[in-house]
Structure formats: structure tokens, C-alpha cells
Design a protein around this motif. Structure first.
Motif, PDB file in Angstrom:
ATOM      1  N   LEU A  92       9.915  15.764  10.382  1.00  0.00           N
ATOM      2  CA  LEU A  92      10.548  14.793   9.353  1.00  0.00           C
ATOM      3  C   LEU A  92      11.264  13.692  10.002  1.00  0.00           C
ATOM      4  O   LEU A  92      11.142  12.332   9.705  1.00  0.00           O
ATOM      5  N   GLU A  93      12.107  13.927  11.242  1.00  0.00           N
ATOM      6  CA  GLU A  93      12.656  12.855  12.000  1.00  0.00           C
ATOM      7  C   GLU A  93      11.547  11.788  12.629  1.00  0.00           C
ATOM      8  O   GLU A  93      11.840  10.797  12.609  1.00  0.00           O
ATOM      9  N   ARG A  94      10.399  12.536  13.189  1.00  0.00           N
ATOM     10  CA  ARG A  94       9.544  11.800  13.809  1.00  0.00           C
ATOM     11  C   ARG A  94       8.859  10.926  12.951  1.00  0.00           C
ATOM     12  O   ARG A  94       8.510   9.937  13.076  1.00  0.00           O
ATOM     13  N   HIS A  95       8.339  11.412  11.630  1.00  0.00           N
ATOM     14  CA  HIS A  95       7.896  10.628  10.546  1.00  0.00           C
ATOM     15  C   HIS A  95       8.877   9.319  10.279  1.00  0.00           C
ATOM     16  O   HIS A  95       8.334   8.301  10.306  1.00  0.00           O
ATOM     17  N   ALA A  96      10.007   9.572  10.358  1.00  0.00           N
ATOM     18  CA  ALA A  96      11.114   8.554   9.596  1.00  0.00           C
ATOM     19  C   ALA A  96      11.208   7.594  10.962  1.00  0.00           C
ATOM     20  O   ALA A  96      11.153   6.116  10.526  1.00  0.00           O
ATOM     21  N   GLN A  97      11.057   7.961  12.042  1.00  0.00           N
ATOM     22  CA  GLN A  97      11.206   6.909  13.294  1.00  0.00           C
ATOM     23  C   GLN A  97       9.740   6.188  13.288  1.00  0.00           C
ATOM     24  O   GLN A  97       9.648   4.841  13.410  1.00  0.00           O
ATOM     25  N   ALA A  98       8.650   7.087  13.130  1.00  0.00           N
ATOM     26  CA  ALA A  98       7.184   6.061  12.940  1.00  0.00           C
ATOM     27  C   ALA A  98       7.243   5.191  11.916  1.00  0.00           C
ATOM     28  O   ALA A  98       6.584   4.141  11.811  1.00  0.00           O
ATOM     29  N   SER A  99       7.735   5.609  10.401  1.00  0.00           N
ATOM     30  CA  SER A  99       7.897   4.702   9.421  1.00  0.00           C
ATOM     31  C   SER A  99       8.692   3.502   9.732  1.00  0.00           C
ATOM     32  O   SER A  99       8.166   2.520   9.327  1.00  0.00           O
ATOM     33  N   ASP A 100       9.655   3.523  10.385  1.00  0.00           N
ATOM     34  CA  ASP A 100      10.720   2.429  10.822  1.00  0.00           C
ATOM     35  C   ASP A 100       9.975   1.249  11.586  1.00  0.00           C
ATOM     36  O   ASP A 100      10.290   0.272  11.438  1.00  0.00           O
ATOM     37  N   THR A 101       9.238   2.024  12.498  1.00  0.00           N
ATOM     38  CA  THR A 101       8.669   1.024  13.437  1.00  0.00           C
ATOM     39  C   THR A 101       7.442   0.453  13.305  1.00  0.00           C
ATOM     40  O   THR A 101       7.021  -0.603  13.482  1.00  0.00           O
ATOM     41  N   ALA A 102       6.861   0.997  12.125  1.00  0.00           N
ATOM     42  CA  ALA A 102       5.424   0.567  11.683  1.00  0.00           C
ATOM     43  C   ALA A 102       5.580  -0.341  10.500  1.00  0.00           C
ATOM     44  O   ALA A 102       4.867  -1.361  10.519  1.00  0.00           O
ATOM     45  N   LYS A 103       6.921  -0.629   9.805  1.00  0.00           N
ATOM     46  CA  LYS A 103       7.245  -1.888   9.043  1.00  0.00           C
ATOM     47  C   LYS A 103       7.212  -2.886   9.869  1.00  0.00           C
ATOM     48  O   LYS A 103       8.078  -3.342  10.857  1.00  0.00           O
ATOM     49  N   PRO A 104       6.470  -4.080   9.491  1.00  0.00           N
ATOM     50  CA  PRO A 104       6.593  -5.164   9.906  1.00  0.00           C
ATOM     51  C   PRO A 104       7.880  -6.215   9.765  1.00  0.00           C
ATOM     52  O   PRO A 104       8.520  -5.928   8.565  1.00  0.00           O
ATOM     53  N   SER A 105       8.504  -6.540  10.693  1.00  0.00           N
ATOM     54  CA  SER A 105       9.791  -7.292  10.627  1.00  0.00           C
ATOM     55  C   SER A 105       9.557  -8.754   9.955  1.00  0.00           C
ATOM     56  O   SER A 105       8.372  -9.159  10.013  1.00  0.00           O
ATOM     57  N   ASP A 106      10.508  -9.348   9.422  1.00  0.00           N
ATOM     58  CA  ASP A 106      10.376 -10.394   8.798  1.00  0.00           C
ATOM     59  C   ASP A 106      10.310 -11.588   9.744  1.00  0.00           C
ATOM     60  O   ASP A 106      11.308 -11.737  10.679  1.00  0.00           O
ATOM     61  N   PRO A 107       9.506 -12.761   9.524  1.00  0.00           N
ATOM     62  CA  PRO A 107       9.316 -13.694  10.252  1.00  0.00           C
ATOM     63  C   PRO A 107      10.198 -14.663   9.847  1.00  0.00           C
ATOM     64  O   PRO A 107       9.461 -15.877   9.815  1.00  0.00           O
ATOM     65  N   ALA A 108      11.266 -14.448   9.933  1.00  0.00           N
ATOM     66  CA  ALA A 108      12.139 -15.824   9.451  1.00  0.00           C
ATOM     67  C   ALA A 108      12.784 -16.317  10.692  1.00  0.00           C
ATOM     68  O   ALA A 108      12.923 -16.053  11.747  1.00  0.00           O
TER      69      ALA A 108
END
Length: 62
Positions: free
Chosen positions: A46-62
Motif C-alpha cells: 500500500l505504501e509503495r502504491h501510494a508513492q507510485a501514485s504520487d509520482t505518476a500525477k503530472p505536476s501543474d505547468p504553472a
């Protein structure tokens, strides 16, 4: 002379058997040391999945 060579062969085979047995004992102890309970495995996944989900989200290009 023939008897002397036989002793060296027996001694060498005994040494090889000792090394193999030591390796088995060490491997078994390592497996026990690394054994995890199902709850620990689930938590780690679960911890590894949460970390992977966080890094997989694209950051805002602002």
C-alpha cells in the motif's frame, strides 16, 4: 602412495560438503530473517502504491 591420495580426496569431499551445508544454513536463516507477515506485506504494498501514485500525477505547468 595410493592410500595417501585417497585420504586427500576424502578430506576434499568433506570440505565441499561442509561448505555446502554452511550455505544451506545461512540461506535458511536469511529467509527466516526476511519473512514478513501478510499484514506487513500488505502495508508495504500500500505504501509503495501510494508513492507510485504520487509520482505518476503530472505536476501543474504553472
Amino acid at each position: 602412495m595410493r592410500q595417501r591420495m585417497r585420504w586427500w580426496k576424502v578430506l576434499g569431499l568433506a570440505g565441499l560438503a561442509g561448505v555446502a551445508a554452511s550455505g544451506v544454513v545461512i540461506a535458511r536463516a536469511e529467509r527466516r530473517r526476511r519473512a514478513y507477515t501478510p499484514d506487513e506485506i500488505r502495508q508495504r504494498l500500500l505504501e509503495r502504491h501510494a508513492q507510485a501514485s504520487d509520482t505518476a500525477k503530472p505536476s501543474d505547468p504553472a
